[in-house]
Design a protein around this motif. Sequence first.
Motif, PDB file in Angstrom:
ATOM      1  N   LEU A  69       8.428 -11.071  -4.812  1.00 42.77           N
ATOM      2  CA  LEU A  69       7.410 -10.030  -4.802  1.00 42.77           C
ATOM      3  C   LEU A  69       6.042 -10.692  -4.909  1.00 42.77           C
ATOM      4  O   LEU A  69       5.748 -11.356  -5.895  1.00 42.77           O
ATOM      5  CB  LEU A  69       7.625  -9.072  -5.979  1.00 42.77           C
ATOM      6  N   PRO A  70       5.193 -10.536  -3.888  1.00 43.34           N
ATOM      7  CA  PRO A  70       3.864 -11.167  -3.925  1.00 43.34           C
ATOM      8  C   PRO A  70       3.054 -10.707  -5.134  1.00 43.34           C
ATOM      9  O   PRO A  70       3.131  -9.554  -5.551  1.00 43.34           O
ATOM     10  CB  PRO A  70       3.198 -10.713  -2.621  1.00 43.34           C
ATOM     11  N   GLU A  71       2.271 -11.608  -5.687  1.00 45.79           N
ATOM     12  CA  GLU A  71       1.469 -11.337  -6.879  1.00 45.79           C
ATOM     13  C   GLU A  71       0.589 -10.099  -6.704  1.00 45.79           C
ATOM     14  O   GLU A  71       0.475  -9.277  -7.609  1.00 45.79           O
ATOM     15  CB  GLU A  71       0.594 -12.543  -7.215  1.00 45.79           C
ATOM     16  N   GLU A  72       0.002  -9.930  -5.533  1.00 47.07           N
ATOM     17  CA  GLU A  72      -0.901  -8.793  -5.307  1.00 47.07           C
ATOM     18  C   GLU A  72      -0.158  -7.451  -5.317  1.00 47.07           C
ATOM     19  O   GLU A  72      -0.758  -6.407  -5.537  1.00 47.07           O
ATOM     20  CB  GLU A  72      -1.702  -8.954  -4.007  1.00 47.07           C
ATOM     21  N   ASP A  73       1.159  -7.473  -5.092  1.00 47.46           N
ATOM     22  CA  ASP A  73       1.951  -6.246  -5.102  1.00 47.46           C
ATOM     23  C   ASP A  73       2.610  -5.973  -6.450  1.00 47.46           C
ATOM     24  O   ASP A  73       3.096  -4.866  -6.688  1.00 47.46           O
ATOM     25  CB  ASP A  73       3.051  -6.309  -4.035  1.00 47.46           C
ATOM     26  N   LEU A  74       2.628  -6.975  -7.327  1.00 51.14           N
ATOM     27  CA  LEU A  74       3.380  -6.873  -8.578  1.00 51.14           C
ATOM     28  C   LEU A  74       2.890  -5.732  -9.467  1.00 51.14           C
ATOM     29  O   LEU A  74       3.686  -4.925  -9.935  1.00 51.14           O
ATOM     30  CB  LEU A  74       3.322  -8.199  -9.344  1.00 51.14           C
ATOM     31  N   GLU A  75       1.584  -5.622  -9.699  1.00 58.23           N
ATOM     32  CA  GLU A  75       1.073  -4.588 -10.593  1.00 58.23           C
ATOM     33  C   GLU A  75       1.341  -3.187 -10.046  1.00 58.23           C
ATOM     34  O   GLU A  75       1.744  -2.294 -10.789  1.00 58.23           O
ATOM     35  CB  GLU A  75      -0.415  -4.791 -10.853  1.00 58.23           C
ATOM     36  N   GLU A  76       1.129  -2.980  -8.756  1.00 62.74           N
ATOM     37  CA  GLU A  76       1.395  -1.670  -8.160  1.00 62.74           C
ATOM     38  C   GLU A  76       2.882  -1.332  -8.242  1.00 62.74           C
ATOM     39  O   GLU A  76       3.267  -0.214  -8.569  1.00 62.74           O
ATOM     40  CB  GLU A  76       0.943  -1.637  -6.700  1.00 62.74           C
ATOM     41  N   TYR A  77       3.719  -2.332  -7.994  1.00 66.29           N
ATOM     42  CA  TYR A  77       5.165  -2.128  -8.051  1.00 66.29           C
ATOM     43  C   TYR A  77       5.592  -1.759  -9.470  1.00 66.29           C
ATOM     44  O   TYR A  77       6.378  -0.831  -9.679  1.00 66.29           O
ATOM     45  CB  TYR A  77       5.868  -3.389  -7.569  1.00 66.29           C
TER      46      TYR A  77
END
Length: 143
Positions: A86-94
């Motif tokens: 999971l890309p870092e930029e997507d982690l918080e939203e996920y």
Amino acid sequence: MSDLFKKFVFVKNHIQLLNVSLSELTCSREQGSHTHLTAQFEHRFGRLTDREKISIYLKVSIDFEELGMFRISCTHEGIVAASNELPEEDLEEYLEDQIVPLLLPYARECIASTLARMQVPPYTLPTMDVLQSLAASSEGEAG
């Protein structure tokens, strides 16, 4: 195997729940008789020592618009592991999207069993439509 059962392919999620605990439970019997319930959900997450270990929290509060038969609130905490896929930029939203679906089953069980022990009419949190709930939450933030 019986034809009643169909095969289901199990695909692991990018976020894996490692541990869950009940951190707070507040409840009381009330003298009211109103039946219109309100449910509120509060959630958050925080990084632990590294990217892979993240703490998550969900607080569920059930109350009545006017005096009802009970009042209950429970907070569950969990630890999740995040996949490196999971890309870092997507982690918080996920994570933001997955906290409620991950911890809500624990809150549902806690509320149902606690109310049964209090000998008040049973209340079970309804099953949620995750996708529509996410969409409605996003619209609420935008408006």
